[in-house]
Design an enzyme around this catalytic site. Structure first.
Site, PDB file in Angstrom:
ATOM      1  N   ARG A  57      11.580  -7.300  -3.401  1.00 16.32           N
ATOM      2  CA  ARG A  57      12.915  -6.801  -3.751  1.00 16.32           C
ATOM      3  C   ARG A  57      13.044  -5.293  -3.573  1.00 16.32           C
ATOM      4  O   ARG A  57      14.012  -4.806  -3.004  1.00 16.32           O
ATOM      5  CB  ARG A  57      13.248  -7.118  -5.220  1.00 16.32           C
ATOM      6  CG  ARG A  57      13.747  -8.498  -5.458  1.00 16.32           C
ATOM      7  CD  ARG A  57      13.324  -8.966  -6.822  1.00 16.32           C
ATOM      8  NE  ARG A  57      11.878  -9.129  -6.815  1.00 16.32           N
ATOM      9  CZ  ARG A  57      11.263 -10.239  -6.424  1.00 16.32           C
ATOM     10  NH1 ARG A  57      11.964 -11.271  -6.081  1.00 16.32           N
ATOM     11  NH2 ARG A  57       9.942 -10.320  -6.382  1.00 16.32           N
ATOM     12  N   THR A  58      12.085  -4.552  -4.110  1.00 15.70           N
ATOM     13  CA  THR A  58      12.261  -3.101  -4.156  1.00 15.70           C
ATOM     14  C   THR A  58      12.274  -2.523  -2.740  1.00 15.70           C
ATOM     15  O   THR A  58      13.212  -1.815  -2.353  1.00 15.70           O
ATOM     16  CB  THR A  58      11.167  -2.455  -5.026  1.00 15.70           C
ATOM     17  OG1 THR A  58      11.169  -3.117  -6.286  1.00 15.70           O
ATOM     18  CG2 THR A  58      11.426  -0.978  -5.234  1.00 15.70           C
ATOM     19  N   LYS A  87      -8.355   5.318   5.675  1.00 13.57           N
ATOM     20  CA  LYS A  87      -9.425   6.218   6.164  1.00 13.57           C
ATOM     21  C   LYS A  87      -9.754   7.280   5.122  1.00 13.57           C
ATOM     22  O   LYS A  87     -10.460   8.242   5.415  1.00 13.57           O
ATOM     23  CB  LYS A  87      -8.961   6.911   7.452  1.00 13.57           C
ATOM     24  CG  LYS A  87      -8.601   5.952   8.565  1.00 13.57           C
ATOM     25  CD  LYS A  87      -8.121   6.747   9.764  1.00 13.57           C
ATOM     26  CE  LYS A  87      -7.581   5.823  10.842  1.00 13.57           C
ATOM     27  NZ  LYS A  87      -6.866   6.562  11.883  1.00 13.57           N
ATOM     28  N   ARG A 108       5.481   3.453  -3.632  1.00 14.92           N
ATOM     29  CA  ARG A 108       4.936   2.569  -4.674  1.00 14.92           C
ATOM     30  C   ARG A 108       3.427   2.637  -4.559  1.00 14.92           C
ATOM     31  O   ARG A 108       2.873   2.520  -3.452  1.00 14.92           O
ATOM     32  CB  ARG A 108       5.420   1.131  -4.481  1.00 14.92           C
ATOM     33  CG  ARG A 108       4.699   0.159  -5.377  1.00 14.92           C
ATOM     34  CD  ARG A 108       5.278  -1.229  -5.347  1.00 14.92           C
ATOM     35  NE  ARG A 108       6.513  -1.307  -6.100  1.00 14.92           N
ATOM     36  CZ  ARG A 108       7.132  -2.447  -6.390  1.00 14.92           C
ATOM     37  NH1 ARG A 108       6.638  -3.595  -5.971  1.00 14.92           N
ATOM     38  NH2 ARG A 108       8.249  -2.466  -7.081  1.00 14.92           N
TER      39      ARG A 108
HETATM   40  C1  NCD Z   1       8.425  -5.577 -10.812  1.00 18.30           C
HETATM   41  C2  NCD Z   1       7.377  -4.545 -10.442  1.00 18.30           C
HETATM   42  O1  NCD Z   1       6.943  -4.420  -9.311  1.00 18.30           O
HETATM   43  O2  NCD Z   1       7.019  -3.825 -11.371  1.00 18.30           O
HETATM   44  N1  NCD Z   1       9.058  -6.113  -9.675  1.00 18.30           N
HETATM   45  C3  NCD Z   1      10.115  -5.466  -9.117  1.00 18.30           C
HETATM   46  O3  NCD Z   1      10.010  -4.370  -8.627  1.00 18.30           O
HETATM   47  N2  NCD Z   1      11.292  -6.069  -9.175  1.00 18.30           N
HETATM   48  C4  NCD Z   1       7.990  -6.570 -11.806  1.00 18.30           C
HETATM   49  C5  NCD Z   1       6.745  -7.364 -11.579  1.00 18.30           C
HETATM   50  O4  NCD Z   1       6.030  -7.218 -10.594  1.00 18.30           O
HETATM   51  O5  NCD Z   1       6.464  -8.224 -12.431  1.00 18.30           O
END
Ligand code: NCD
Length: 484
Positions: A57-58, A87, A108
């Site tokens: 999703r993100t 690396k 992320r």
């Molecule tokens: C969440 C995350 O990555 O923290 N997912 C998201 O971004 N919608 C929640 C999860 O992984 O449980």
């Protein structure tokens, strides 16, 4: 203050008014999308998505958002494997390369504080798309938007956070926002091991003067059919210390019955097994709680059911048809929310929000502590203790309290109470005079802030050539508050 050029690392980087401004702009974007209008605010601009952890999703909604804004995307979906991280490249180096390919970076990473490192080094805006168990501020923007769409407001609503409140980053960002926007928050975690971390509760208390309510653990057993009697606690709330060794209560106890009567929104989370190291924690997943239709039926107000997704078994598919289940819609709102945020940080949609935020109660800035020697963050998942990243960053803390001495890591925000202190003066070059003292002793008051050295253990102090002083063991307060 405008948004252009800023980063979003924590939801607390935005004032209440700025959060509202993002939601309002997203609403405009959402209507435009529904009408099939073109919103090419970011034409000619590029976004880099740098994901060191899985995401559907993100990342999907960030990339979709940028395309909808007329911009382009450079995507690193498995950055840990396909970028130069494989690396041994540091975050600091990777973002300094990416900033020449992109106008904005979305990151992320499994390490807590990693997004802050990226923001410290990149000259372009950085958005935190989740840094370990620390925060996930853009998910919170989606969550708030979803609640506002359905309920018309946040203020005064009762929101029950359910599930893994320890390792789930979404609930950490969300609780800050809900508290600041005037919602009432209930914590419903069945496992003591999966409670909201003291670092989050401590920050809520010290900076926002807020204590959420925690559901009485005995009531939970009753709710889940493990006990026969429901104990109704006195209505007047009392302080419930979350940690046995802590004398500071950080939440207020509430009965399950009150929660069932008041909840407007239940926010369910998955047990984050990927962040658990200990075998005991795995058991937590196996006996993890499930929000069944039967349980939902016990809530008086038919609450909205939300979940950041992905779900595993905490939210059975039988709930998909329940009219108040909004988790798929919540995920869909990721596109207009991330469009609004991206356009704002890129300066493509200039909005000025007046600089006032009543949700922030701290009046004076905390002093910083950054020294080449001394205390390190004890959180093994903190970016500041990662051997690779340490090439560019050093441990750094804010001193949030001097009595008891309390530091907060600027990266992962864990709070620590270091036991020993020393001073960098007094010994006039004579090694024999280098002493360390208990951080509870009166000596702490005598050390000038600029000379303060803080140690996490005696070993640390001794390795730096400091010797035990008479005051290294004096950790008791004398009656009346004075220290000896
Ligand atoms: C969440 C995350 O990555 O923290 N997912 C998201 O971004 N919608 C929640 C999860 O992984 O449980």
């Amino acid at each position: 203050m405008g948004f252009a050029g800023r980063d979003l690392i924590s939801i607390n980087d935005f004032t209440k008014e700025e959060i509202e401004a993002v939601l309002d702009l997203a609403d405009g974007m959402n209507s435009a999308l529904e009408q099939g209008k073109r919103i090419e605010l970011c034409k000619g601009m590029d976004m880099a998505t740098l994901f060191y952890e899985p995401s559907t999703r993100t990342r999907g909604s960030f990339e979709r958002a940028m395309h909808k804004l007329g911009g382009e995307v450079v995507s690193f979906a498995e950055a840990q494997a396909i970028s130069s991280a494989a690396k041994g490249e540091t975050i600091a180096d990777t973002v300094r390369v990416l900033e020449s390919y992109a106008d904005i970076i979305v990151i992320r990473h499994p390490l807590e504080g990693a997004a802050k490192v990226a923001a410290d080094y990149a000259r372009v805006p950085v958005i935190n798309a989740g840094d370990g168990a620390h925060e996930h501020p853009t998910q919170t923007l989606c969550d708030l938007y979803m609640i506002k769409k359905e309920k018309g407001r946040i203020k005064g609503l009762a929101v029950c956070l359910w599930g893994d409140l320890k390792y789930g980053r979404t609930v950490h960002s969300l609780i800050y926002a809900l508290a600041r926007l005037g919602a009432e928050v209930f914590l419903w975690s069945q496992m003591q091991d999966l409670d909201m971390p003291e670092a989050v509760l401590g920050k809520l208390r010290s900076e926002y003067d807020y204590a959420p309510s925690k559901v009485n653990p005995d009531d939970l057993k009753y709710m889940m059919g493990e006990a026969d009697v429901l104990y109704i606690a006195p209505v007047k709330p009392y302080t419930y210390p979350l940690w046995q060794d802590s004398d500071m209560g950080s939440s207020v106890e509430i009965t399950a019955r009150e929660v069932l009567g008041k909840t407007d929104v239940i926010y369910v989370t998955r047990v984050q097994t990927e962040r658990m190291g200990k075998p005991g924690d795995i058991e937590a997943e196996e006996s993890g709680s499930i929000v069944t239709r039967k349980l939902l039926g016990k809530f008086k107000k038919k609450p909205l059911v939300m979940h950041p997704l992905p779900r595993v078994n905490e939210l059975p598919s039988e709930l998909d048809k329940y009219p108040k289940s909004v988790y798929f819609k919540q995920a869909a709102y990721g596109v207009p929310i991330r469009m609004a945020l991206t356009a704002l940080l890129l300066g493509a949609s200039p909005i000025e929000v007046p600089e006032k935020d009543e949700s922030f109660v701290r009046k004076t800035a905390c002093p910083k502590y950054k020294k080449a020697i001394g205390v390190e963050c004890p959180n093994p998942k903190c970016v500041s203790v990662s051997a690779g990243e340490r090439r560019y960053i050093a441990p750094e803390f804010t001193i949030v309290n001097r009595e008891p001495l309390t530091l907060r890591c600027v990266y992962c925000e864990h709070e620590i109470h270091p036991p020993y202190v020393a001073t960098s003066d007094w010994h006039e070059g004579i090694v024999e005079n280098k002493r360390y003292y208990s951080s509870d002793s009166f000596m702490l008051e005598r050390i000038k802030p600029e000379n303060l050295i803080i140690f996490g253990s005696e070993k640390e102090a001794q390795e730096q050539g400091f010797r035990r002083s008479l005051y290294a063991t004096t950790r008791k307060k004398v009656q009346g508050g004075a220290k000896r």
